[in-house]
Design a protein around this motif. Structure first.
Motif, PDB file in Angstrom:
ATOM      1  N   VAL A 167     -39.264  50.021  -2.464  1.00 14.83           N
ATOM      2  CA  VAL A 167     -38.176  49.192  -1.932  1.00 14.83           C
ATOM      3  C   VAL A 167     -37.766  48.151  -2.964  1.00 14.83           C
ATOM      4  O   VAL A 167     -37.186  47.119  -2.627  1.00 14.83           O
ATOM      5  CB  VAL A 167     -38.584  48.502  -0.605  1.00 14.83           C
ATOM      6  N   ARG A 173     -32.700  49.467  -4.742  1.00 18.68           N
ATOM      7  CA  ARG A 173     -31.784  49.327  -3.593  1.00 18.68           C
ATOM      8  C   ARG A 173     -30.364  49.029  -4.075  1.00 18.68           C
ATOM      9  O   ARG A 173     -29.394  49.641  -3.630  1.00 18.68           O
ATOM     10  CB  ARG A 173     -32.259  48.208  -2.660  1.00 18.68           C
ATOM     11  N   VAL A 190     -28.026  52.218   2.158  1.00 20.69           N
ATOM     12  CA  VAL A 190     -29.471  52.103   1.980  1.00 20.69           C
ATOM     13  C   VAL A 190     -30.079  51.328   3.137  1.00 20.69           C
ATOM     14  O   VAL A 190     -29.555  50.287   3.552  1.00 20.69           O
ATOM     15  CB  VAL A 190     -29.802  51.389   0.645  1.00 20.69           C
ATOM     16  N   GLU A 191     -31.207  51.861   3.649  1.00 23.79           N
ATOM     17  CA  GLU A 191     -31.931  51.191   4.732  1.00 23.79           C
ATOM     18  C   GLU A 191     -33.409  51.134   4.407  1.00 23.79           C
ATOM     19  O   GLU A 191     -33.984  52.094   3.894  1.00 23.79           O
ATOM     20  CB  GLU A 191     -31.774  51.958   6.046  1.00 23.79           C
ATOM     21  N   LYS A 192     -34.028  49.989   4.734  1.00 20.63           N
ATOM     22  CA  LYS A 192     -35.475  49.903   4.685  1.00 20.63           C
ATOM     23  C   LYS A 192     -36.053  50.476   5.972  1.00 20.63           C
ATOM     24  O   LYS A 192     -35.515  50.266   7.064  1.00 20.63           O
ATOM     25  CB  LYS A 192     -35.931  48.449   4.551  1.00 20.63           C
ATOM     26  N   GLU A 204     -43.136  49.159   3.605  1.00 22.77           N
ATOM     27  CA  GLU A 204     -41.759  49.618   3.736  1.00 22.77           C
ATOM     28  C   GLU A 204     -41.472  50.777   2.780  1.00 22.77           C
ATOM     29  O   GLU A 204     -42.199  50.990   1.810  1.00 22.77           O
ATOM     30  CB  GLU A 204     -40.791  48.453   3.433  1.00 22.77           C
ATOM     31  N   LEU A 255     -37.709  53.393   1.584  1.00 22.45           N
ATOM     32  CA  LEU A 255     -36.246  53.434   1.636  1.00 22.45           C
ATOM     33  C   LEU A 255     -35.738  54.791   2.089  1.00 22.45           C
ATOM     34  O   LEU A 255     -36.304  55.832   1.741  1.00 22.45           O
ATOM     35  CB  LEU A 255     -35.641  53.156   0.251  1.00 22.45           C
ATOM     36  N   ALA A 302     -31.675  56.545   2.230  1.00 23.75           N
ATOM     37  CA  ALA A 302     -30.294  56.305   1.829  1.00 23.75           C
ATOM     38  C   ALA A 302     -29.457  57.536   2.114  1.00 23.75           C
ATOM     39  O   ALA A 302     -29.976  58.656   2.194  1.00 23.75           O
ATOM     40  CB  ALA A 302     -30.228  55.950   0.346  1.00 23.75           C
TER      41      ALA A 302
END
Length: 608
Positions: A206, A211, A221-223, A232, A234, A236
């Motif tokens: 992350v 990112r 993009v999301e965690k 965490e 990623l 996307a």
């Protein structure tokens, strides 16, 4: 543990270190290949679930996965395991993966043994595990409808050279802190460029730079919650939706090795294929009882040398899969000119070849291998082969529709091409046409820079006649056929309509006798009824490189292979099929440009 600063820059080893729990670690980067807690569960959570698999490939006829960091192959084995269980009907999985520091088959087997539940799938991958030589390697898993293109080398180079567009990306290089080059802005730009509309991406890191880099290139993009001790990860997604595919019908003109290689791949890719043949399969230059599968040996042109190394590797893996096709392994190339000793030394030292694939031999060693007195040294090409032509052509053409006829004219349509015969009757209409008729292609595409070279080869069909202990080439050649021995061949440039003759047979006998006198004596003793001969015309180009690519929209050519057809056609057939189907090619972009059918239009007839 080896410190990365202590490793020589030209050392391609990952400097593997095994932890007490059996997990592998890279001494080069000081990082683990997978979590010692549960690497498989992490792979499934981060990459497979993170990319929405298997739902993302549901109903797709072809699906492409890209990966940065092949490593032990764990991600790909887990992917293949899922694909095997959820594969769409007739679906085809394409994988492109990059590895700068490849593991050996034995090292990968040791690492993958940690998961017995993957043993069968792992065994399939390990069976086709490539040598760690630089460049692109195509690994076939036809039993599962899967193909892997593994690029061994720098990540930026590999992404620049790949022609595909990934539906899914696994970003699994070593951590950005330890291997920043794998996560550079240039790499992320190339990942975005090589992504299909709607592509999904997953990674364990992350890091802010990652990112931001992905977001700047069109990914949302999301965690997400991490796996195990990692908090965490990623996910996307690229904007857009996958492009729908339509059925493709391709007409292939020619049933020699070029046409058969193209047809085999197109059929494997799900196309409808119609092969148009003026005579029986292999009636042209591919119709001799046996063929040598040998590369062009190039000590000065690294790209072309690399292409031939890749082609030989690919041809060998495909021919060995055909029952009865391979009649001998290893070909001895004898020195022919005063410069050959130095040239062969350079070729044997090239890093393109697996260890032991190119061995320099002195004259005494050549004599022992051949069972012949010789004063020449040579180069033993361990990967080179002698194959039975019919055992290759017929299986590869078996899934195609066959149309008999002599093509005289091609007409472009609004979508596709119409093929007419000498009576102007329509033979076929198709979405695309491939001209793969050897020298016959020149008649249909007269602007191509092709020249004819007629050649006669002679053979003895007598199983009691022993060929040399290994096939040999020296300007002439001698090779087993499985039923006797083939030898020759003449080279008559500019001859378009040759006829077999006693004079040409005499030249072949003289060439054989000069290099292999004992073999020639056995030929002399053979009865007349055991003798055969045949003549054909090879198609050659000014730079001695094949012509392979799109010649006009929807019209493709594969020709100009000279005497290397059985070596280069399998790989070039896959490249041409990829162009016609919009699939990833096994060739690097640079090699594809060098071999393009239109290369001389801007670079001149003699450009290389």
């Amino acid at each position: 543990m080896t410190h990365p600063d202590d490793i020589a820059p030209d050392d391609a080893s990952p400097q593997l270190v095994w932890a007490e729990d059996g997990s592998p670690r890279s001494g080069r980067f000081g990082d683990v290949y997978f979590s010692k807690d549960d690497g498989l569960a992490e792979t499934r959570a981060v990459f497979l679930q993170g990319c929405g698999l298997p739902e993302a490939w549901s109903g797709r006829s072809a699906f492409t996965v890209g990966e940065l960091g092949f490593g032990t192959g764990l991600n790909i084995v887990a992917l293949l395991d899922l694909w095997r269980r959820t594969r769409p009907e007739n679906g085809r999985l394409k994988v492109f993966s990059i590895e700068g520091f490849p593991l050996t088959r034995e090292e990968a087997a040791r690492a993958l043994a940690a998961w017995p539940e993957l043993a069968e799938t792992a065994a399939g991958l390990l069976a086709v595990w490539p040598a760690g030589t630089p460049g692109f390697h195509r690994l076939d898993l036809p039993q599962w409808g899967a193909t892997i293109d593994l690029a061994v080398g720098d990540a930026r180079w590999a992404l620049e050279q790949w022609s595909g567009g990934a539906d899914t990306w696994f970003l699994d290089g070593f951590s950005p802190a330890l291997n920043p080059g794998m996560w550079s802005p240039e790499i992320l730009t190339l990942v975005a460029t090589r992504s299909a509309p709607g592509a999904r991406l997953a990674t364990f890191t992350v890091a802010g730079a990652v990112r931001r880099g992905l977001a700047e290139h069109g990914f949302t993009v999301e965690k997400k919650p991490g796996h195990g001790r990692k908090r965490e990860r990623l996910e996307a997604r690229m904007a857009g939706e996958p492009r729908p595919e339509r059925p493709v019908h391709v007409a292939v003109v020619g049933a020699g090795i070029a046409g058969a290689a193209v047809a085999r791949t197109l059929i494997a890719e799900g196309a409808r294929v119609t092969v148009i043949e003026a005579e029986r399969a292999g009636a042209g230059a591919s119709g001799f009882p046996a063929s040598l599968v040998t590369p062009r040996l190039d000590a000065g042109d690294a790209l072309i040398a690399g292409f031939h190394a890749q082609a030989l590797e690919r041809a060998g893996s495909l021919y060995r899969a055909l029952p009865g096709a391979v009649v001998a392994e290893g070909v001895l190339q004898l020195e022919q000119t005063p410069r050959d000793p130095v040239r062969f030394d350079k070729i044997a030292a090239q890093d393109l070849w697996p260890e032991g694939a190119m061995q320099r031999l002195d004259a005494a060693a050549c004599s022992r291998h051949l069972g012949e007195p010789t004063a020449r040294g040579g180069l033993m090409m361990a990967q080179a082969l002698a194959v039975r032509s019919d055992a290759v052509l017929e299986p590869w053409l078996a899934g195609a529709e066959r149309v008999a006829g002599r093509v005289a004219r091609l007409e472009p349509l609004a979508e596709g091409w119409r093929v007419r015969d000498e009576d102007d009757a329509v033979l076929i209409e198709a979405d695309a046409v491939v001209l793969a008729a050897g020298w016959g292609t020149a008649r249909l595409a007269p602007d191509l820079p092709l020249s004819p070279v007629a050649g006669q080869a002679d053979w003895i069909e007598d199983e009691t006649l022993s060929a040399p202990s290994v096939p040999a080439a020296w300007g002439g050649y001698a090779a087993p056929t499985g039923r006797g021995m083939l030898y020759g061949a003449t080279h008559d440039r500019g001859v378009e309509a040759p006829e077999a003759s006693d004079e040409a047979s005499g030249r072949n006998r003289a060439t054989l006798g000069a290099a292999l006198p004992r073999c020639a004596a056995r030929v002399d003793a053979a009865p007349a009824e055991a003798r055969g001969r045949r003549v054909a015309v090879r198609a050659t180009t000014p730079d001695r490189l094949p012509l392979c690519g799109e010649w006009r929209p929807g019209l493709f050519v594969l020709t100009g292979m000279g005497s290397r057809g059985f070596c280069v056609a399998p790989l070039l057939g896959e490249h041409l099929a990829a162009l016609a189907m919009g699939r990833p090619s096994p060739l690097s972009a640079e090699a594809a440009r060098r071999l393009s059918a239109t290369r001389w239009l801007t670079e001149g007839d003699n450009a290389v």
